[in-house]
Motif scaffolding. Structure first.
Motif, short mmCIF file in Angstrom:
data_model
loop_
_atom_site.label_atom_id
_atom_site.label_comp_id
_atom_site.label_asym_id
_atom_site.label_seq_id
_atom_site.Cartn_x
_atom_site.Cartn_y
_atom_site.Cartn_z
N ASP A 37 0.85 -1.19 0.00
CA ASP A 37 0.00 0.00 0.00
C ASP A 37 0.89 1.25 0.00
O ASP A 37 1.06 1.93 1.01
CB ASP A 37 -0.90 -0.02 1.23
CG ASP A 37 -1.99 1.04 1.16
OD1 ASP A 37 -2.02 1.79 0.16
OD2 ASP A 37 -2.79 1.12 2.10
N PRO A 85 2.44 4.58 -2.90
CA PRO A 85 2.14 5.27 -4.17
C PRO A 85 2.67 4.55 -5.40
O PRO A 85 2.22 4.81 -6.52
CB PRO A 85 2.81 6.63 -4.00
CG PRO A 85 2.85 6.85 -2.53
CD PRO A 85 3.07 5.50 -1.92
N PHE A 101 2.28 1.42 -6.04
CA PHE A 101 1.37 0.32 -6.40
C PHE A 101 0.21 0.77 -7.28
O PHE A 101 -0.08 0.17 -8.32
CB PHE A 101 0.83 -0.32 -5.11
CG PHE A 101 -0.25 -1.33 -5.33
CD1 PHE A 101 0.02 -2.57 -5.86
CD2 PHE A 101 -1.58 -1.04 -5.01
CE1 PHE A 101 -0.98 -3.52 -6.07
CE2 PHE A 101 -2.59 -1.96 -5.20
CZ PHE A 101 -2.28 -3.21 -5.73
N TYR A 102 -0.43 1.85 -6.92
CA TYR A 102 -1.73 2.18 -7.51
C TYR A 102 -1.70 2.60 -8.98
O TYR A 102 -2.65 2.28 -9.71
CB TYR A 102 -2.42 3.25 -6.66
CG TYR A 102 -2.81 2.72 -5.30
CD1 TYR A 102 -3.96 1.95 -5.14
CD2 TYR A 102 -2.01 2.94 -4.19
CE1 TYR A 102 -4.31 1.42 -3.90
CE2 TYR A 102 -2.35 2.41 -2.95
CZ TYR A 102 -3.50 1.66 -2.81
OH TYR A 102 -3.83 1.12 -1.59
N GLN A 155 -0.31 1.26 -11.37
CA GLN A 155 -0.29 0.06 -12.21
C GLN A 155 -1.63 -0.67 -12.23
O GLN A 155 -1.85 -1.55 -13.07
CB GLN A 155 0.79 -0.91 -11.71
CG GLN A 155 2.16 -0.31 -11.52
CD GLN A 155 2.80 0.09 -12.82
OE1 GLN A 155 2.62 -0.57 -13.84
NE2 GLN A 155 3.55 1.18 -12.81
N GLU A 156 -2.52 -0.36 -11.28
CA GLU A 156 -3.68 -1.20 -11.03
C GLU A 156 -4.99 -0.44 -11.15
O GLU A 156 -5.11 0.68 -10.67
CB GLU A 156 -3.59 -1.80 -9.61
CG GLU A 156 -2.28 -2.51 -9.30
CD GLU A 156 -2.11 -3.79 -10.06
OE1 GLU A 156 -3.10 -4.29 -10.64
OE2 GLU A 156 -0.98 -4.32 -10.10
N ALA A 203 -9.26 -0.44 -10.26
CA ALA A 203 -10.01 -0.69 -9.03
C ALA A 203 -10.26 -2.18 -8.82
O ALA A 203 -10.17 -2.69 -7.69
CB ALA A 203 -11.32 0.08 -9.05
N VAL A 255 -7.05 -3.87 -7.66
CA VAL A 255 -6.76 -3.53 -6.26
C VAL A 255 -7.63 -4.37 -5.33
O VAL A 255 -7.13 -4.93 -4.33
CB VAL A 255 -6.99 -2.03 -6.00
CG1 VAL A 255 -6.90 -1.71 -4.51
CG2 VAL A 255 -5.98 -1.19 -6.79
N LYS A 279 -6.23 -7.15 -2.59
CA LYS A 279 -6.61 -7.07 -1.17
C LYS A 279 -7.28 -8.37 -0.71
O LYS A 279 -7.03 -8.85 0.40
CB LYS A 279 -7.55 -5.89 -0.94
CG LYS A 279 -6.88 -4.53 -1.01
CD LYS A 279 -7.88 -3.41 -0.71
CE LYS A 279 -7.21 -2.06 -0.68
NZ LYS A 279 -8.15 -0.97 -0.38
#
Length: 250
Positions: free
Chosen positions: A191, A193, A195-196, A198-199, A201, A204, A208
């Motif tokens: 978690d 900056p 990670f997001y 590349q992904e 919703a 993600v 999770k």
């Protein structure tokens, strides 16, 4: 404290996981040489310096910047740290880059960049660490739990991290006579900056769902493992430690 009088070099040590590792090592008394890649991270470095000085006024902290994708740059970093601190006891390499793409869409330039950051830099940081770390020292590299996954789209990322396992095992054997432990830590999707971008919703949510508690790996899950390997866990060497809340395993 456990690491009083020790000097820890953390690459990528000014923000995110690297900064958390710095705080973890400072809490047990280590002096810190913290590297960051470029000027855009200077503000993060300044904030971390203020926090470390406030919380741990007895330790020494210095920051260094530079792109570590050449052997010359890595050697310069180690030389600068040795000049300032006189020794290096612990090296923690958090440098990395993520790319999520089909192999059909990965350019030669992207391939070269991924392997320069994730593999070449790791190799030469381990080489410099092997040469310069004190007897009984510690060398730790952050890799990825995707090394134990069977999935597409991360081909260049997992592929460029995979050699680090072999580097780790080889260097471990070479340094056993000096009592130096050499390990890799493989977090799950973190978690941060990084990670997001590349992904989407849905992705993600899936990542999770695969971890304990329905969450991503937190930097505070990983930093204590680094501290443990540098203190009570020094008998562990030559390993890739998968720390991912059950996300995947071999």
């Amino acid at each position: 404290m456990a690491l009083s009088g020790k000097v820890s070099l953390v690459t990528g040590g000014a923000k995110n996981l690297g900064a958390q590792i710095a705080l973890e090592l400072a809490a047990v008394g280590s002096d810190l040489a913290l590297h960051y890649n470029s000027a855009k991270t200077k503000e993060d470095a300044d904030k971390l310096a203020e926090e470390l000085t406030r919380k741990y006024p007895k330790i020494s902290v210095k920051f260094y910047d530079g792109d570590l994708t050449t052997a010359a740059a890595v050697d310069k970093l180690f030389a600068d740290v040795l000049h300032d601190f006189g020794k290096i006891d612990i090296v923690v390499n958090t440098v990395g880059m993520v790319l999520k793409k089909s192999i059909l869409d990965i350019s030669e330039e992207e391939y070269d960049k991924m392997f320069a950051i994730n593999s070449k830099a790791a190799f030469f940081i381990l080489k410099a660490g092997a040469k310069n770390v004190t007897d009984g020292g510690k060398l730790i590299t952050i890799v990825t739990s995707l090394l134990a996954a069977f999935t597409g789209l991360y081909t260049s990322y997992a592929g460029s991290k995979a050699p680090v396992e072999h580097f780790t095992r080889g260097v471990c054997k070479e340094l056993q006579p000096r009592g130096v432990s050499v390990n890799a830590i493989a977090p799950g999707p973190m978690d941060t900056p990084f990670f997001y971008p590349q992904e989407g919703a849905d992705a993600v949510a899936f990542h999770k769902s695969q971890g304990m508690g329905g969450r991503l790996t937190d930097i505070k899950d990983i930093a204590p493992i680094v501290r443990f390997l540098c203190t009570e866990g020094s008998w562990i060497t030559g390993q890739t430690i998968f720390a991912n809340g059950g996300y995947t395993t071999r």
